[in-house]
Design an enzyme around this catalytic site. Sequence first.
Site, PDB file in Angstrom:
ATOM      1  N   ASP A   1     -10.500  -5.569  12.319  1.00 27.13           N
ATOM      2  CA  ASP A   1      -9.737  -6.788  12.056  1.00 27.13           C
ATOM      3  C   ASP A   1      -9.755  -7.673  13.300  1.00 27.13           C
ATOM      4  O   ASP A   1     -10.270  -7.284  14.351  1.00 27.13           O
ATOM      5  CB  ASP A   1      -8.292  -6.458  11.654  1.00 27.13           C
TER       6      ASP A   1
ATOM      7  N   TRP B   1       0.819  -1.219   0.000  1.00 28.94           N
ATOM      8  CA  TRP B   1       0.000   0.000   0.000  1.00 28.94           C
ATOM      9  C   TRP B   1       0.851   1.265   0.000  1.00 28.94           C
ATOM     10  O   TRP B   1       0.380   2.334  -0.380  1.00 28.94           O
ATOM     11  CB  TRP B   1      -0.975  -0.004   1.168  1.00 28.94           C
TER      12      TRP B   1
ATOM     13  N   HIS C   1     -11.056 -11.299  -2.869  1.00 29.18           N
ATOM     14  CA  HIS C   1     -10.302 -12.288  -3.665  1.00 29.18           C
ATOM     15  C   HIS C   1      -9.847 -13.484  -2.824  1.00 29.18           C
ATOM     16  O   HIS C   1      -9.389 -14.485  -3.371  1.00 29.18           O
ATOM     17  CB  HIS C   1      -9.129 -11.625  -4.394  1.00 29.18           C
TER      18      HIS C   1
ATOM     19  N   PHE D   1     -15.434 -10.145  10.872  1.00 28.28           N
ATOM     20  CA  PHE D   1     -16.575  -9.550  10.159  1.00 28.28           C
ATOM     21  C   PHE D   1     -17.509 -10.582   9.532  1.00 28.28           C
ATOM     22  O   PHE D   1     -18.602 -10.241   9.124  1.00 28.28           O
ATOM     23  CB  PHE D   1     -16.153  -8.490   9.143  1.00 28.28           C
TER      24      PHE D   1
END
Length: 346
Positions: free
Chosen positions: A211, A165, A256, A238
């Site tokens: 998370d 990122w 994915h 989640f």
Amino acid sequence: MGSTEDLDYPQIIVQYSNGFLISKVMFTACELGVFDLLLESGKPLSSDAIAAGLGASTMGMRRLLDACVGLKLLAVEVTQEGALYRNTEISNIYLTKSSPKSQYHIMMYYSNTVYLCWQYLADAVREGRNQYERAFGVSSKDPFGAMYRSDEEMLKFMAGQNSVWSICGRDVLAAFDLSPFTQIYDLGGGGGALAQECVSLYPNSTVTIYDLPKVVQVAKEQFVSPEEHQITFHEGDFFNDSIPEAELYILSKILHDWDDDKCKQLLAKVYNACKPGGGVLLVESLLNEDKSGPVETQLYSMNMLVQTEGKERTAAEYSKLLEAAGFGVIQVKRTGKLYDAVLGRK
């Protein structure tokens, strides 16, 4: 119709066969600290000096350095005293640990973890499932339980994702104007690099990293400063726990990992939690609609086979998943980089 002699098959096959060797040369130079030593020295060094500084054999180091020159990761100058090696610009930027854009951690994760799973690619193709059991002797039924099989492995994965990122985050967050969304949840936000890019790009926003508890603990301790007041945390799973209300949900490289049913389950939960007028941003590497490429995404999809329960998808496939959950006004933006963006609105 031309004969096969018109095609340079030998060169193509050799190039593809050497792909593993090329990547291992780069990974090994990173792991041994070649690029870091040359950066810290501030001047070109001989192979003997580099070998001595890193505790390696002079013969082995000379061959490694010459291979790095061939790959344009190092430059060499031949003087009266002998060959002197220095980093290229690309190595200084991406292969040294201290660089803000360093890819060191993701390379070490690939070298020491991903490649071990890929040894069993043929088994993955035959069986249609990930290969943690063969590679590491752990159950493959829970991919993230296997991926986070130790604190050390979890930390390596989180650091690796953060490095990705650092070079891709701004592109996907700027693909659409997200400034109207001030209350954002980053589902599976890990080490927080994408959240940090988000609050930097959109200073009026707050981002909550949602998370697993052990991931949140490591993120707080290792990656996100307490002084970063725009970033908060929410511990939970989640899939099994509730998702709080927000204006925008970011799912970066999440869908994915899972099959279509799991994706629909998660997106339905996100849709129900989402405020009216809000949305969900999917960050994924998109396949062409005919799945003819890009080759990087095709390879990522193979990696999903050996490591997860999921696959890479086309924009139409992601749009279909979003529509099934109730999202509309779906927009797709290809960034021209490794990852693309899909925005669905409620």
